[in-house]
Motif scaffolding. Sequence first.
Motif, PDB file in Angstrom:
ATOM      1  N   VAL A   1      70.876  -4.613  40.031  1.00 23.43           N
ATOM      2  CA  VAL A   1      70.633  -3.405  40.829  1.00 23.43           C
ATOM      3  C   VAL A   1      70.010  -2.306  39.970  1.00 23.43           C
ATOM      4  O   VAL A   1      69.054  -1.638  40.391  1.00 23.43           O
ATOM      5  CB  VAL A   1      71.949  -2.901  41.466  1.00 23.43           C
ATOM      6  CG1 VAL A   1      71.728  -1.593  42.212  1.00 23.43           C
ATOM      7  CG2 VAL A   1      72.511  -3.954  42.402  1.00 23.43           C
ATOM      8  N   ILE A   2      70.512  -2.136  38.756  1.00 17.20           N
ATOM      9  CA  ILE A   2      70.068  -1.029  37.904  1.00 17.20           C
ATOM     10  C   ILE A   2      68.614  -1.193  37.480  1.00 17.20           C
ATOM     11  O   ILE A   2      67.813  -0.244  37.566  1.00 17.20           O
ATOM     12  CB  ILE A   2      70.982  -0.915  36.672  1.00 17.20           C
ATOM     13  CG1 ILE A   2      72.395  -0.506  37.101  1.00 17.20           C
ATOM     14  CG2 ILE A   2      70.420   0.095  35.679  1.00 17.20           C
ATOM     15  CD1 ILE A   2      73.408  -0.567  35.974  1.00 17.20           C
TER      16      ILE A   2
ATOM     17  N   PRO B   1      75.654  -5.898  37.778  1.00 15.34           N
ATOM     18  CA  PRO B   1      75.106  -4.542  37.909  1.00 15.34           C
ATOM     19  C   PRO B   1      73.648  -4.437  37.474  1.00 15.34           C
ATOM     20  O   PRO B   1      72.883  -3.635  38.013  1.00 15.34           O
ATOM     21  CB  PRO B   1      76.028  -3.716  37.014  1.00 15.34           C
ATOM     22  CG  PRO B   1      77.317  -4.447  37.010  1.00 15.34           C
ATOM     23  CD  PRO B   1      76.944  -5.893  37.057  1.00 15.34           C
TER      24      PRO B   1
ATOM     25  N   ASN C   1      77.920  -0.972  46.034  1.00 16.02           N
ATOM     26  CA  ASN C   1      77.792   0.476  45.944  1.00 16.02           C
ATOM     27  C   ASN C   1      78.360   1.102  47.208  1.00 16.02           C
ATOM     28  O   ASN C   1      78.783   0.409  48.138  1.00 16.02           O
ATOM     29  CB  ASN C   1      76.342   0.893  45.705  1.00 16.02           C
ATOM     30  CG  ASN C   1      75.456   0.636  46.907  1.00 16.02           C
ATOM     31  OD1 ASN C   1      75.782  -0.159  47.781  1.00 16.02           O
ATOM     32  ND2 ASN C   1      74.315   1.308  46.953  1.00 16.02           N
TER      33      ASN C   1
ATOM     34  N   SER D   1      70.287   3.935  36.218  1.00 19.10           N
ATOM     35  CA  SER D   1      68.876   3.787  36.592  1.00 19.10           C
ATOM     36  C   SER D   1      68.106   5.081  36.384  1.00 19.10           C
ATOM     37  O   SER D   1      66.926   5.048  35.999  1.00 19.10           O
ATOM     38  CB  SER D   1      68.769   3.331  38.051  1.00 19.10           C
ATOM     39  OG  SER D   1      69.291   4.306  38.937  1.00 19.10           O
TER      40      SER D   1
ATOM     41  N   PRO E   1      71.056  -3.396  46.829  1.00 19.29           N
ATOM     42  CA  PRO E   1      72.424  -3.874  46.516  1.00 19.29           C
ATOM     43  C   PRO E   1      72.946  -4.873  47.540  1.00 19.29           C
ATOM     44  O   PRO E   1      73.705  -5.785  47.188  1.00 19.29           O
ATOM     45  CB  PRO E   1      73.255  -2.583  46.529  1.00 19.29           C
ATOM     46  CG  PRO E   1      72.274  -1.491  46.308  1.00 19.29           C
ATOM     47  CD  PRO E   1      71.016  -1.935  46.967  1.00 19.29           C
TER      48      PRO E   1
ATOM     49  N   TYR F   1      75.523   2.802  38.940  1.00 16.57           N
ATOM     50  CA  TYR F   1      74.193   2.270  39.223  1.00 16.57           C
ATOM     51  C   TYR F   1      73.148   3.375  39.219  1.00 16.57           C
ATOM     52  O   TYR F   1      72.088   3.244  38.602  1.00 16.57           O
ATOM     53  CB  TYR F   1      74.182   1.555  40.581  1.00 16.57           C
ATOM     54  CG  TYR F   1      75.118   0.385  40.701  1.00 16.57           C
ATOM     55  CD1 TYR F   1      75.545  -0.311  39.571  1.00 16.57           C
ATOM     56  CD2 TYR F   1      75.590  -0.036  41.936  1.00 16.57           C
ATOM     57  CE1 TYR F   1      76.413  -1.388  39.676  1.00 16.57           C
ATOM     58  CE2 TYR F   1      76.448  -1.109  42.056  1.00 16.57           C
ATOM     59  CZ  TYR F   1      76.865  -1.784  40.928  1.00 16.57           C
ATOM     60  OH  TYR F   1      77.720  -2.833  41.037  1.00 16.57           O
TER      61      TYR F   1
ATOM     62  N   ASN G   1      81.011   2.671  41.351  1.00 14.07           N
ATOM     63  CA  ASN G   1      79.872   1.755  41.230  1.00 14.07           C
ATOM     64  C   ASN G   1      78.564   2.470  41.518  1.00 14.07           C
ATOM     65  O   ASN G   1      77.568   2.295  40.797  1.00 14.07           O
ATOM     66  CB  ASN G   1      80.037   0.575  42.191  1.00 14.07           C
ATOM     67  CG  ASN G   1      81.147  -0.372  41.781  1.00 14.07           C
ATOM     68  OD1 ASN G   1      81.580  -0.373  40.629  1.00 14.07           O
ATOM     69  ND2 ASN G   1      81.627  -1.164  42.712  1.00 14.07           N
ATOM     70  N   SER G   2      78.541   3.282  42.580  1.00  9.01           N
ATOM     71  CA  SER G   2      77.320   4.008  42.931  1.00  9.01           C
ATOM     72  C   SER G   2      76.919   4.979  41.829  1.00  9.01           C
ATOM     73  O   SER G   2      75.738   5.094  41.490  1.00  9.01           O
ATOM     74  CB  SER G   2      77.514   4.764  44.255  1.00  9.01           C
ATOM     75  OG  SER G   2      77.599   3.872  45.341  1.00  9.01           O
TER      76      SER G   2
END
Length: 308
Positions: free
Chosen positions: A162-163, A159, A244, A101, A233, A97, A93-94
Amino acid sequence: MAVPATRHDHPPSRRAAESARRAAGRSLRLGFLLACAIFFGLPVTWLLLAATKTQTSIFSDHPLSVGSFGNIAQGWSNLLTFNDGELVGWIWNSLYYAGSSVVIAVFLSVPAGYALAKYDFAGRKALLVLTLIGMIIPTAALVLPLYLQMNALGLLGTPASVILPLAFYPFAVYLCYVYCTTSLPDSLLEAARVDGASEATLFFRIVLPLSKPVIGMIFFFSFVHAWTNFFLPFVMLSDDRTFNLQVGLMMLLQSTDAINAEGGFSALPIHQPEAALAALVAVAPVLVAFVFAQRYLTASDVSGAEKG
């Protein structure tokens, strides 16, 4: 017959005194740097060595002693016992993201910074001022407006919540603006226009190749900004499967006795060595990003691009 004194009688002593002062200055600088290295290096060294120890040896052995490297594999196996290996999902996930980004931030900030630096249009100064204001506003102050915005768009908990905020990175725009202003001479661009290059050709064939250093800096700083972000997040995401790594590790450490001896679940084999290993896992991608980007973190030399 007495020999008259000359002006060259004392320079050797003055040179000796000057050499002594320089030596003392070097010693002070070296001493200061050594003290800083010890002060900042010891915690990092301890963190690296703690992951090689067991729960018992981390307290009984010397802090700078080396344990068994087999304990690292065992510690990783213990970390995977939390929620059936949910740690791996947090890592992915981290990466998702942060990577998404970063791509968006680079895609938007480079042309934006170039346009602010090289084109004169209505509202240019206002946009530059807004960019500077966006840089100085604390991220925490923007979380509530971003939360309301993502909620209004129906993106909360996804997502994208956050992105998209992480891709909004005014510092990258200003960084590219400064670089284009100082390192891309107008005469080079005008020469390309005289040769018949369109604005698109100018940007993709000349500006982008010469902007590799600033693109590398934007990549590195935006990745660090996105990877280490915790508060955004934490506010946007509610499902632990979408966390994340930063938010997930907080939940993991609070749920075990690694740092929460009273409230943690001691049945899980996650203790201080596993916490140290988790911290190293969280830091490792930043080091990899630095190694990847460091070749571009130097000023480009465009002086040879112009004919004399």
